[in-house]
Design a protein around this motif. Sequence first.
Motif, mmCIF file in Angstrom:
data_model
loop_
_atom_site.group_PDB
_atom_site.id
_atom_site.type_symbol
_atom_site.label_atom_id
_atom_site.label_comp_id
_atom_site.label_asym_id
_atom_site.label_seq_id
_atom_site.Cartn_x
_atom_site.Cartn_y
_atom_site.Cartn_z
ATOM 1 N N ASP A 48 1.326 -1.064 0.189
ATOM 2 C CA ASP A 48 0.306 0.141 -0.489
ATOM 3 C C ASP A 48 0.742 1.398 -0.114
ATOM 4 O OD1 ASP A 48 -2.769 -1.360 -0.263
ATOM 5 O OD2 ASP A 48 -2.740 -1.359 2.124
ATOM 6 N N GLN A 49 1.937 1.159 0.391
ATOM 7 C CA GLN A 49 2.870 2.172 0.526
ATOM 8 C C GLN A 49 3.530 2.831 -0.502
ATOM 9 O OE1 GLN A 49 6.100 1.607 3.776
ATOM 10 N NE2 GLN A 49 4.097 1.926 5.691
ATOM 11 N N LEU A 50 3.804 1.379 -1.393
ATOM 12 C CA LEU A 50 4.165 1.656 -2.656
ATOM 13 C C LEU A 50 3.550 1.994 -4.064
ATOM 14 C CD1 LEU A 50 6.575 1.145 -5.101
ATOM 15 C CD2 LEU A 50 6.038 -1.294 -4.399
ATOM 16 N N ASP A 51 2.365 1.461 -3.780
ATOM 17 C CA ASP A 51 1.020 2.037 -4.523
ATOM 18 C C ASP A 51 0.657 3.926 -4.243
ATOM 19 O OD1 ASP A 51 0.486 -0.797 -5.192
ATOM 20 O OD2 ASP A 51 -1.177 -1.125 -4.263
ATOM 21 N N GLU A 52 0.642 3.982 -2.895
ATOM 22 C CA GLU A 52 0.383 5.438 -2.315
ATOM 23 C C GLU A 52 1.447 6.801 -3.005
ATOM 24 O OE1 GLU A 52 -1.109 8.913 -1.593
ATOM 25 O OE2 GLU A 52 -2.092 6.912 -1.445
ATOM 26 N N ARG A 53 3.209 5.802 -2.928
ATOM 27 C CA ARG A 53 3.923 6.715 -3.595
ATOM 28 C C ARG A 53 3.944 6.828 -4.875
ATOM 29 N NH1 ARG A 53 10.513 3.819 -3.261
ATOM 30 N NH2 ARG A 53 11.359 5.382 -4.093
ATOM 31 N N LEU A 54 3.087 5.407 -6.000
ATOM 32 C CA LEU A 54 3.136 5.430 -7.222
ATOM 33 C C LEU A 54 1.973 6.599 -7.378
ATOM 34 C CD1 LEU A 54 3.459 1.608 -8.094
ATOM 35 C CD2 LEU A 54 5.282 3.396 -8.481
ATOM 36 N N ARG A 55 1.044 6.341 -7.287
ATOM 37 C CA ARG A 55 0.064 7.900 -7.346
ATOM 38 C C ARG A 55 0.671 9.089 -6.948
ATOM 39 N NH1 ARG A 55 -2.902 4.233 -3.908
ATOM 40 N NH2 ARG A 55 -4.606 2.693 -5.284
ATOM 41 N N THR A 56 1.530 8.749 -6.639
ATOM 42 C CA THR A 56 2.194 10.507 -5.952
ATOM 43 C C THR A 56 3.046 11.292 -7.260
ATOM 44 O OG1 THR A 56 1.851 10.758 -3.587
ATOM 45 C CG2 THR A 56 3.802 12.519 -5.026
ATOM 46 N N ALA A 57 3.662 9.247 -7.750
ATOM 47 C CA ALA A 57 4.644 10.040 -8.584
ATOM 48 C C ALA A 57 4.208 11.030 -10.270
ATOM 49 C CB ALA A 57 5.275 8.850 -9.557
ATOM 50 N N ALA A 58 2.800 9.433 -10.537
ATOM 51 C CA ALA A 58 1.894 9.706 -11.351
ATOM 52 C C ALA A 58 1.025 10.669 -11.785
ATOM 53 C CB ALA A 58 1.190 8.778 -11.491
#
Length: 505
Positions: A48-58
Amino acid sequence: MTTTSTRRGAARLSLRTRLVIICLLLVVAALLASNALLITLLQRQLVDQLDERLRTAATAAAQLPDPGKDSDATAPPVRDAVERELTGDVYVVRLNAAGGLSRSPRPTVGDAPELPRLDTAAVAARGGDPFRASGGGSDWRVIAQPVRSSPRQGTDGDTSTTGSIVVAGSLDEVNGTIRGLGLRMLVIDSLVLVLLGVIGWFAVRAGLRPLRRVEATAAAIAGGDLSRRVPGLASTRTELGRLAAALNGMLDRIEAGDAARAATNDRMRTFIADASHELRTPLFGIKGFTELYRMGGMHERADVDTAMNRIERESARLAHIVEDLLLLARLDEDPTARSQLPLKLTPMDLRTLAADALHDLRALASDRAVTLTGPGGGPPGAAPVLGDEARLRQVMSNLIGNAIAHTPAGSPLRIGVGTHDTRAILELSDQGPGMTAEQAARVFDRFYRADTARGRTRTGGAGLGLSIAHSLVAAHHGRMEVHTSPGQGATFRILLPVHTDPVGD
């Protein structure tokens, strides 16, 4: 076959070993379940932390202007800001509307993920949700978001989809963290199991120590020591305490039963020896006279008549002993057997037996002074009972014969009859030599005769009369007592339940 072998192998293990193994298996199951749950929750949190990081980057990458269309002076600062935002191993590519590669603002170092076809329709279908992909020997989390073009000057402000931004992050760090945590948990769990195994072994050993004491006690009892008892190991509110109490109760009954059997065997041996002795005397007499006759030792008719008279008396004596033995066999001390004796119970008054005993004594021993009184003295009274008159007469006859045989000639006798409380009493008292307490305790035993203390003046019976009298009274739900002391005579007392219905009803 394997199951049977496993069961046999388990049966060979000691109880302590099986308990420790069962406890360890339960601990292993608990540790595996808890560790699996913990690793699953941690893995989900890291993803979930990685997904949140990817959303921010996207989101940041989607705002990056396309250098092919916008080449103003502000583009480099914006791209630098995006570069600072997208750190680590994040992989970013821009795709055109058909799903082809447009540019790679942040390429990954090494292998890139193998992406599925991501045209405009496919990206819209995913709705910005992360999904998994593989590539380069690694797992990836991927997010694809559509990119819309900015409105140009002179247009009505509409925007259009020009492609998509794809952001991917490797799961190698997450998987490495999970593997490291799993290894640490395995080491820690192994140490915990070893420690718990050692502690459990000694704890179970201490807990089973009382059972070893029970085992030692049982072994001693099996060796013949029936006096051993299981010590009080715990409170009776616990399983071990209840087990010890139950075992001790069982041992008490076993010891009592064994003692009763030993006493019965002793009485039986004594009874057989005494019966054999009493039967042997008349049998030897009969055998002696018959052998004398066969050998021709009786030449005169008078000798034959004398021998036949002796044979007749010995035969009568033998028959009397046998009848007494048969009666005693039916009047066994067991109340169940005693109740099998057929008694013809009718309402009667013991004064009838007392009056008849008075006449019998005056006829059989005219030299004696015989008086009729109440129990212990005073006037005689009514004594109504429910009894078998013939059997009670037999009891009184045995008492009379015993008194005449074992007291000096001319000594007075007293017959007492009446009631006391709820008991009807019939007693015969003499002024003979009396008996000691030990002799009085055995006076109702079979074949017992206190000859030396009672001063027998003539040959008596086989020592069964008082035993028969005692058993007959017991069959009437009564009891016999003897009150005596050396030099003070003896009083034999019959006590029967009072019958409240009037005699003759």
